[in-house]
Design a protein around this motif. Structure first.
Motif, PDB file in Angstrom:
ATOM      1  N   ILE A  47       2.283  18.338   3.197  1.00 25.53           N
ATOM      2  CA  ILE A  47       2.100  16.713   2.884  1.00 25.53           C
ATOM      3  C   ILE A  47       2.833  16.515   1.717  1.00 25.53           C
ATOM      4  N   ARG A  48       2.703  17.226   0.386  1.00 21.38           N
ATOM      5  CA  ARG A  48       3.477  16.573  -0.644  1.00 21.38           C
ATOM      6  C   ARG A  48       4.918  16.704  -0.568  1.00 21.38           C
ATOM      7  N   GLU A  49       5.475  17.714   0.331  1.00 18.29           N
ATOM      8  CA  GLU A  49       6.933  17.963   0.603  1.00 18.29           C
ATOM      9  C   GLU A  49       7.376  16.560   1.496  1.00 18.29           C
ATOM     10  N   SER A  50       6.341  16.101   2.164  1.00 16.28           N
ATOM     11  CA  SER A  50       6.767  14.897   2.974  1.00 16.28           C
ATOM     12  C   SER A  50       7.063  13.690   2.501  1.00 16.28           C
ATOM     13  N   LEU A  51       6.507  13.559   1.206  1.00 18.55           N
ATOM     14  CA  LEU A  51       6.440  12.259   0.401  1.00 18.55           C
ATOM     15  C   LEU A  51       8.062  11.771   0.095  1.00 18.55           C
ATOM     16  N   ASP A  52       8.032  10.325  -0.083  1.00 11.93           N
ATOM     17  CA  ASP A  52       9.307   9.685  -0.284  1.00 11.93           C
ATOM     18  C   ASP A  52       9.365   9.008  -1.742  1.00 11.93           C
ATOM     19  N   THR A  53       8.706   7.852  -1.462  1.00  9.75           N
ATOM     20  CA  THR A  53       8.701   6.952  -2.751  1.00  9.75           C
ATOM     21  C   THR A  53       7.363   7.089  -3.505  1.00  9.75           C
ATOM     22  N   GLN A  54       6.432   7.895  -3.102  1.00 14.59           N
ATOM     23  CA  GLN A  54       5.187   8.062  -3.920  1.00 14.59           C
ATOM     24  C   GLN A  54       5.390   8.546  -5.235  1.00 14.59           C
ATOM     25  N   ARG A  55       4.649   8.342  -6.206  1.00 14.87           N
ATOM     26  CA  ARG A  55       4.626   8.724  -7.410  1.00 14.87           C
ATOM     27  C   ARG A  55       3.348   9.560  -7.713  1.00 14.87           C
ATOM     28  N   ILE A  56       3.448  10.930  -8.186  1.00 11.14           N
ATOM     29  CA  ILE A  56       2.359  11.376  -8.679  1.00 11.14           C
ATOM     30  C   ILE A  56       2.400  11.967 -10.140  1.00 11.14           C
ATOM     31  N   THR A  57       1.135  11.875 -10.802  1.00 10.82           N
ATOM     32  CA  THR A  57       0.951  12.235 -12.177  1.00 10.82           C
ATOM     33  C   THR A  57      -0.191  13.077 -12.225  1.00 10.82           C
ATOM     34  N   ALA A  58       0.022  14.225 -12.783  1.00  7.34           N
ATOM     35  CA  ALA A  58      -1.151  15.301 -12.683  1.00  7.34           C
ATOM     36  C   ALA A  58      -1.395  15.538 -14.559  1.00  7.34           C
ATOM     37  N   ILE A  59      -2.486  15.442 -14.904  1.00  8.94           N
ATOM     38  CA  ILE A  59      -2.806  15.494 -16.383  1.00  8.94           C
ATOM     39  C   ILE A  59      -3.914  16.654 -16.405  1.00  8.94           C
ATOM     40  N   THR A  60      -3.529  17.621 -17.629  1.00  4.44           N
ATOM     41  CA  THR A  60      -4.431  18.626 -17.782  1.00  4.44           C
ATOM     42  C   THR A  60      -4.307  18.623 -19.188  1.00  4.44           C
TER      43      THR A  60
END
Length: 485
Positions: free
Chosen positions: A113-126
């Motif tokens: 699913i992640r590989e299929s993304l186009d314009t979406q933005r993901i921020t991961a915080i740790t």
């Protein structure tokens, strides 16, 4: 993504599938849905899922089967379950992925699913501290500039199951802002899964969960997995003042991330130039450019968190990012993470209570003490810290508590009230160096004595690990004060 398209990119030997190949898979769910939602697949936790310290024990096979049947009755579109359930009558005619390793399969589905993304933005915080507040501040800023289509994990639900669920929903949102725990990153490492965010943020490195991660440097190495396999243009945002920041920076660079550092360091990309503890007016230097804004919450650590927010807004190339920064003036502290309340004790004294009782590690204790120290004080307004044990530190726990002595003494507070087995070690270090420190063996004895020690107008910080029970007592104090007499 249709199931047949998903199957084309999954390792054929990792599963078998029965059901509708043209079904659109629209994300994963943890629990039976309350209403029929087409395209959602349930993925119950079974024996193949790694057990992490923060989680409840895995459900029994009987409980898992009950959960699956309940989800099917409620209209779930599909199931991801153990191969041991193949042939179960209640799965006949249903859409099901069967696998001997449902954790690995779920990770592979989310990766596809992640590989299929186009314009979406993901921020991961740790980070060891500050990740929940930083996430909430970034969400507040994004919404202020009109970015309403955001997926996020509620509260601090940051273990692997919730992270996978939220990532699976990313195609339906313009932004995903996710908090990721160290235990989730450790579990993902074993399965070969990477979050691969567009923007990865590490807020801090501290002695937290050392029972399972052994050393501070190992904490940094595990958290640096958030930078692994970034998409083109992926950005790593790192607190330059964190211990082992060099480890984090080296990992980010080796993964090909664009690098942004923040903090008080002169070499930080975004530097905290000034912060007023009374007005919360803040000046950040972005390179040579000053950015002036006001924060709605107290604490220098909040000002430092705001630098990560600035970095994230800019990394996503949002044209109106300044508007998001200005909106931080209306951000309010989260419960248990700096929320301030005026409460009246049973003795009649009204105090200012700073609720930091949700959890604690050494970094957050030091930050909280520094913020309390910066508050104005006089003879009628005393600064008081109530500190309880920091848990899950393993055999080094007493020494780690002793090492807080400099933070306590530098804060120059009017009174320090300690409770718990490990805080006894800090008390021993402080005895003879200050007359303002007191210790109780447990929370029960503190609760009996503390109210009579406090007086009108005191500013009282309360901080400890969540399992000590301090947060429950804080909630009781606030509820009792707000109840009509």
């Amino acid at each position: 993504m249709r199931v047949k398209d998903l199957i084309d990119v999954l390792p054929a030997s990792s599963f078998t599938y029965q059901g509708d190949l043209d079904l659109e898979l629209r994300g994963l769910v943890l629990d039976p849905p309350k209403r029929k939602t087409r395209g959602r697949f349930l993925y119950p936790r079974d024996a193949s899922w790694p057990q992490v310290p923060e989680e409840a024990p895995r459900p029994s096979p009987q409980k898992t089967e009950w959960t699956i049947q309940r989800a099917l009755n409620y209209g779930i579109s599909g199931i991801i379950c153990s191969s041991e359930l193949r042939g179960a009558p209640y799965l006949e005619g249903k859409n099901v992925f069967f696998s001997d390793d449902t954790f690995a399969l779920t990770c592979r589905i989310v990766a596809a699913i992640r590989e299929s993304l186009d314009t979406q933005r993901i921020t991961a915080i740790t980070g060891s501290a500050g990740k929940t507040t930083t996430k909430a501040m970034l969400l507040h800023a994004l919404r202020a500039i009109g970015e309403e289509s955001i997926a996020t994990n509620p509260g601090n639900l940051n273990l692997q199951r919730m992270a996978l669920r939220r990532l699976s929903l990313s195609p339906q949102f313009s932004h995903s802002v996710l908090e990721i725990s160290s235990s989730a990153l450790m579990a993902f490492r074993k399965s070969g899964f990477t979050v691969s965010p567009d923007v990865g943020i590490i807020t801090s490195i501290a002695e937290a969960h050392l029972e399972h991660m052994e050393s501070l440097e190992n904490v940094a190495r595990i958290k640096s997995d958030v930078f692994q396999a970034p998409p083109a243009g992926g950005t790593a945002i790192i607190n330059a003042d964190a211990p082992h920041a060099d480890v984090l920076i080296q990992r980010a660079v080796s993964e090909g991330c664009q690098l942004v550092t923040y903090g008080e360091s002169e070499n930080a990309t975004i530097r905290l130039a000034s912060w007023d503890p009374e007005t919360h007016d803040t000046v950040a230097m972005v390179g040579q450019q000053p950015i002036e804004y006001r924060l709605g919450t107290a604490g220098k650590h909040t000002a430092l968190n705001s630098l990560a927010v600035i970095a994230a807004l800019r990394a996503h190339r949002l044209k109106n990012w300044r508007q998001g920064v200005e909106a931080l003036a209306t951000f309010e502290a989260l419960e248990g993470r700096g929320q301030t309340a005026q409460i009246r004790l049973g003795t009649g004294a009204q105090i200012t209570l700073i609720d930091e009782a949700y959890n604690a590690n050494t970094a957050s204790v030091r930050s909280s003490l520094a913020s309390l120290s910066a508050m104005a004080s006089d003879g009628s307004k005393r600064r008081v810290a109530v500190l309880g044990d920091i848990l899950e530190l393993g055999p080094q726990a007493d020494q780690i508590h002793r090492d807080l002595v400099d933070a306590v003494l530098t804060a120059n507070l009017d009174h320090i009230y300690l409770f718990g087995t490990h805080m006894a070690a800090l008390f021993d270090e402080l005895k003879g160096r200050t007359d303002s420190v007191h210790h109780w063996p447990d929370l029960a004895s503190l609760k009996t004595d503390l109210p009579s020690q406090l007086r009108e107008r005191d500013i009282v910080l309360m901080k400890a690990s969540g399992s000590t029970g301090l947060k429950d007592w804080v909630a009781e104090l606030v509820a009792a004060s707000s109840s009509p007499s």
